[in-house]
Enzyme design. Sequence first.
Site, PDB file in Angstrom:
ATOM      1  CE  LYS A  27      -4.221   1.090   2.214  1.00  0.00           C
ATOM      2  NZ  LYS A  27      -4.897   1.000   3.757  1.00  0.00           N
TER       3      LYS A  27
HETATM    4  C1  E4P Z   1      -8.368   1.922   3.664  1.00  0.00           C
HETATM    5  O1  E4P Z   1      -7.445   1.157   3.160  1.00  0.00           O
HETATM    6  C2  E4P Z   1      -8.214   2.596   5.003  1.00  0.00           C
HETATM    7  O2  E4P Z   1      -7.682   1.758   5.819  1.00  0.00           O
HETATM    8  C3  E4P Z   1      -9.267   3.006   5.547  1.00  0.00           C
HETATM    9  O3  E4P Z   1     -10.580   2.649   4.895  1.00  0.00           O
HETATM   10  C4  E4P Z   1      -9.787   4.316   6.024  1.00  0.00           C
HETATM   11  O4  E4P Z   1     -10.826   4.413   6.507  1.00  0.00           O
HETATM   12  P1  E4P Z   1     -11.054   5.691   7.676  1.00  0.00           P
HETATM   13  O5  E4P Z   1     -11.585   6.993   7.101  1.00  0.00           O
HETATM   14  O6  E4P Z   1     -12.252   5.073   8.508  1.00  0.00           O
HETATM   15  O7  E4P Z   1     -10.151   5.849   8.664  1.00  0.00           O
END
Ligand code: E4P
Length: 217
Positions: free
Chosen positions: A83
Amino acid sequence: MKIFLDSSDIQEIKPLNKSNLIDGVTTNPSLLAKQSGNFKTILKAIASEVKGPISAEVTATKFDKMIIEANILRKIAKNIIIKIPLTDDGLLACNYLAKKKIKTNVTLCFSPSQAILAAKAGATYVSPFMGRLDDIGESGIELIRNIKTIYQNYNFKTQILAASIRSAEHVTEVAKIGADVVTLPPKIFKQLIKHELTDQGLEMFLSDWKKSGKQIS
Ligand code: E4P
């Protein structure tokens, strides 16, 4: 549509994975930071529990260091994918890894133009953050719709991984648009199953059946 869990908590992931409905997991540095213990041990446990892609995020912001971290993360398990934040260096790193056939998830996408660049950089997945856009008065659903249209126009292969999901309605809407994947906090995954009329209906069926004295045997 594939369903990933957005979590770094193996205790939370394990029971939900028993459903056979989970196709992968996304983690991020904030989620991992909440867990006690070594991050490699945590990622290894998640990657052995869930057979699909497990996103593990680099924390470096410069290209060279991102690649070093990507190589460390990749060695944790075969199903770890890298990522990378949607920045100049992140896109360079994505392109570099794509050329080496290493799978990537380009994260923190908030605009269609960013999603175009992620696709051109060869991202396997792009993660548009819906909830965080809604939080600032913009529309996460519109973002997914726009990216879908653009990717279809050019036959881009990058998969749309709808992230920062806050409700079951988000899930329905992105499914209607045709997002490839949705990543869900465990709380939202559980909400997808529930409907009060299902509970009420079941209670009534079972009570009527009991009163009748009949048995399935
Ligand atoms: C995605 O890969 C992220 O980990 C995640 O969806 C972030 O979400 P949040 O805005 O609830 O922290």
